[in-house]
Design a protein around this motif. Structure first.
Motif, PDB file in Angstrom:
ATOM      1  N   GLN A  13       0.823  -1.213   0.000  1.00  0.00           N
ATOM      2  CA  GLN A  13       0.000   0.000   0.000  1.00  0.00           C
ATOM      3  C   GLN A  13       0.863   1.272   0.000  1.00  0.00           C
ATOM      4  OE1 GLN A  13      -3.289   0.051   2.811  1.00  0.00           O
ATOM      5  NE2 GLN A  13      -3.468  -2.179   2.750  1.00  0.00           N
ATOM      6  N   ASN A  14       1.819   1.307  -0.912  1.00  0.00           N
ATOM      7  CA  ASN A  14       2.718   2.452  -1.101  1.00  0.00           C
ATOM      8  C   ASN A  14       3.714   2.671   0.028  1.00  0.00           C
ATOM      9  OD1 ASN A  14       1.491   3.189  -3.608  1.00  0.00           O
ATOM     10  ND2 ASN A  14      -0.180   4.158  -2.459  1.00  0.00           N
ATOM     11  N   LEU A  15       3.746   1.781   1.006  1.00  0.00           N
ATOM     12  CA  LEU A  15       4.762   1.845   2.060  1.00  0.00           C
ATOM     13  C   LEU A  15       5.957   0.999   1.638  1.00  0.00           C
ATOM     14  CD1 LEU A  15       5.630   2.585   5.015  1.00  0.00           C
ATOM     15  CD2 LEU A  15       4.593   0.409   5.689  1.00  0.00           C
ATOM     16  N   ALA A  16       7.132   1.613   1.592  1.00  0.00           N
ATOM     17  CA  ALA A  16       8.336   0.890   1.187  1.00  0.00           C
ATOM     18  C   ALA A  16       8.690  -0.186   2.210  1.00  0.00           C
ATOM     19  CB  ALA A  16       9.498   1.858   1.028  1.00  0.00           C
ATOM     20  N   PRO A  70       5.456  -5.885   7.414  1.00  0.00           N
ATOM     21  CA  PRO A  70       4.367  -5.077   7.973  1.00  0.00           C
ATOM     22  C   PRO A  70       3.842  -5.694   9.263  1.00  0.00           C
ATOM     23  CG  PRO A  70       3.571  -6.356   6.116  1.00  0.00           C
ATOM     24  CD  PRO A  70       5.056  -6.556   6.164  1.00  0.00           C
ATOM     25  N   LEU A  71       3.434  -4.842  10.193  1.00  0.00           N
ATOM     26  CA  LEU A  71       3.013  -5.287  11.516  1.00  0.00           C
ATOM     27  C   LEU A  71       1.499  -5.442  11.618  1.00  0.00           C
ATOM     28  CD1 LEU A  71       5.339  -2.958  13.629  1.00  0.00           C
ATOM     29  CD2 LEU A  71       5.725  -5.361  13.032  1.00  0.00           C
ATOM     30  N   ALA A  72       1.072  -6.320  12.524  1.00  0.00           N
ATOM     31  CA  ALA A  72      -0.340  -6.484  12.858  1.00  0.00           C
ATOM     32  C   ALA A  72      -0.704  -5.441  13.933  1.00  0.00           C
ATOM     33  CB  ALA A  72      -0.590  -7.892  13.376  1.00  0.00           C
ATOM     34  N   GLY A 170      -3.252   2.239  13.441  1.00  0.00           N
ATOM     35  CA  GLY A 170      -3.418   3.123  12.301  1.00  0.00           C
ATOM     36  C   GLY A 170      -4.304   2.513  11.232  1.00  0.00           C
ATOM     37  N   GLY A 171      -4.582   3.313  10.211  1.00  0.00           N
ATOM     38  CA  GLY A 171      -5.421   2.854   9.106  1.00  0.00           C
ATOM     39  C   GLY A 171      -4.625   2.341   7.931  1.00  0.00           C
ATOM     40  N   THR A 172      -3.304   2.448   8.000  1.00  0.00           N
ATOM     41  CA  THR A 172      -2.439   1.991   6.907  1.00  0.00           C
ATOM     42  C   THR A 172      -1.296   1.162   7.493  1.00  0.00           C
ATOM     43  OG1 THR A 172      -1.153   4.037   7.070  1.00  0.00           O
ATOM     44  CG2 THR A 172      -2.968   4.002   5.463  1.00  0.00           C
ATOM     45  N   PRO A 173      -0.635   0.367   6.664  1.00  0.00           N
ATOM     46  CA  PRO A 173       0.442  -0.493   7.158  1.00  0.00           C
ATOM     47  C   PRO A 173       1.594   0.303   7.771  1.00  0.00           C
ATOM     48  CG  PRO A 173      -0.262  -1.202   4.975  1.00  0.00           C
ATOM     49  CD  PRO A 173      -0.919   0.119   5.232  1.00  0.00           C
ATOM     50  N   LEU A 174       2.305  -0.333   8.698  1.00  0.00           N
ATOM     51  CA  LEU A 174       3.544   0.227   9.220  1.00  0.00           C
ATOM     52  C   LEU A 174       4.531  -0.896   9.446  1.00  0.00           C
ATOM     53  CD1 LEU A 174       3.464   1.178  12.998  1.00  0.00           C
ATOM     54  CD2 LEU A 174       1.748  -0.286  11.965  1.00  0.00           C
ATOM     55  N   VAL A 175       5.820  -0.548   9.422  1.00  0.00           N
ATOM     56  CA  VAL A 175       6.872  -1.552   9.598  1.00  0.00           C
ATOM     57  C   VAL A 175       7.746  -1.266  10.803  1.00  0.00           C
ATOM     58  CG1 VAL A 175       6.975  -2.137   7.146  1.00  0.00           C
ATOM     59  CG2 VAL A 175       8.446  -0.321   8.030  1.00  0.00           C
ATOM     60  N   ASN A 176       7.584  -0.099  11.391  1.00  0.00           N
ATOM     61  CA  ASN A 176       8.421   0.282  12.519  1.00  0.00           C
ATOM     62  C   ASN A 176       7.526   0.654  13.691  1.00  0.00           C
ATOM     63  OD1 ASN A 176      10.302   1.309  14.303  1.00  0.00           O
ATOM     64  ND2 ASN A 176      11.441   2.455  12.746  1.00  0.00           N
ATOM     65  N   GLY A 177       7.375  -0.265  14.633  1.00  0.00           N
ATOM     66  CA  GLY A 177       6.513  -0.033  15.788  1.00  0.00           C
ATOM     67  C   GLY A 177       7.335   0.000  17.054  1.00  0.00           C
ATOM     68  N   SER A 178       7.516   1.173  17.644  1.00  0.00           N
ATOM     69  CA  SER A 178       8.377   1.281  18.824  1.00  0.00           C
ATOM     70  C   SER A 178       7.769   0.510  19.990  1.00  0.00           C
ATOM     71  CB  SER A 178       8.579   2.746  19.213  1.00  0.00           C
ATOM     72  OG  SER A 178       7.398   3.291  19.750  1.00  0.00           O
TER      73      SER A 178
END
Length: 283
Positions: A13-16, A70-72, A170-178
């Motif tokens: 979804q456009n996230l590198a 990508p994280l859950a 969030g509503g979009t994917p993320l790969v870095n979750g502190s």
């Protein structure tokens, strides 16, 4: 060429989706450690392995490649495992020219949920299977009863309120979750018994994300470690893997927390990486 490079292997979804390669400059083994980070699939990032351990692997002659996924719950496990597979397959296809190395032979190395992904990748996702697997306090199945209901360990923590946690999703994917922000989300899922059900779509079976005995019997040589006092992933899981995987080495520690090597000063942590590297020389 710099001994450290970051590349983009894909996107969601456009996230590198990126990966970082670090080249060993001494005692080269011409094998690459492909590292997949932990964090309950909910938090963490690809650069979480303490530098002291990376340097030990590099000094032993292994190149190091660590990848995003990508994280859950923003992404489901089907997307997580496919992204991780895409990262490994990118390495297999492109690493030799991209990094100037001689072979694409590799070892999968994961901690906790990262080790879970390492096991899952062997369910037909990879163009070429790893030479070996390193599982630090990992697991191979979501079917274990310890994962499917409220965790007695996490129920001892302060109760997490649903309203406070919705802001973390969030509503979009993320790969870095502190860990400072997202660990609370993992604790909530474990307190409520919702964790595994947040990972999959409603119509999916957990069996799809678990290795059965026949699949474990086909795994490559595997290095295992866990603490007998692990309150997150029961030690019995690692112990049972050591009884089934045909070629494995088990390094057991007593009375320590789940991710005990997070403390790099522990004698057991230091012994772990010495033992792991010595074992890697046999595969």
């Amino acid at each position: 060429m710099s001994n450290k490079m970051t590349i983009k292997y894909g996107e969601i979804q456009n996230l590198a989706l990126e990966a970082t390669f670090i080249r060993s400059e001494t005692n080269r083994k011409e094998k690459t450690i492909i590292y997949i980070h932990g964090g309950g699939l909910v938090y963490g990032n690809r650069l979480d392995l303490p530098e002291v351990y990376i340097n030990q692997l590099l000094d032993a002659g292994y190149d190091f490649f660590t990848l995003d996924y990508p994280l859950a719950p923003e992404s489901k496990l089907s997307e997580i495992i496919q992204s991780a597979a895409n990262g490994v397959n990118w390495f297999l296809e492109h690493a030799i020219p991209a990094f100037g190395i001689q072979t694409n032979e590799y070892i999968l190395f994961g901690r906790s949920s990262g080790a879970f992904l390492c096991f899952l990748l062997n369910k037909g996702y990879l163009q070429q299977r790893p030479k070996a697997i390193v599982s630090l306090y990992g697991y191979h199945s979501l079917m274990n009863s310890a994962f499917k209901g409220p965790s007695q360990h996490y129920l001892k923590f302060p109760r997490m309120e649903t309203s406070a946690l919705t802001r973390l999703i969030g509503g979009t994917p993320l790969v870095n979750g502190s860990i400072e922000k997202r660990y609370a989300l993992y604790v909530y899922y474990r307190q409520t018994g919702k964790w595994v059900y947040q990972l999959v779509n409603p119509n999916e079976s957990l069996v799809n994300y678990s290795l059965i005995k026949d699949e474990l019997l086909t795994l490559p040589p595997t290095f295992l470690t866990a603490s007998t006092a692990d309150q997150d992933v029961p030690y019995e899981i690692t112990d049972s893997l050591s009884e089934i995987i045909p070629n494995n080495e088990l390094f057991t520690v007593n009375g320590l927390e789940h991710d005990y090597d997070r403390n790099t000063n522990l004698p057991e942590s230091q012994q772990l990486y010495v033992r792991m590297i010595k074992w890697l020389e046999t595969v």
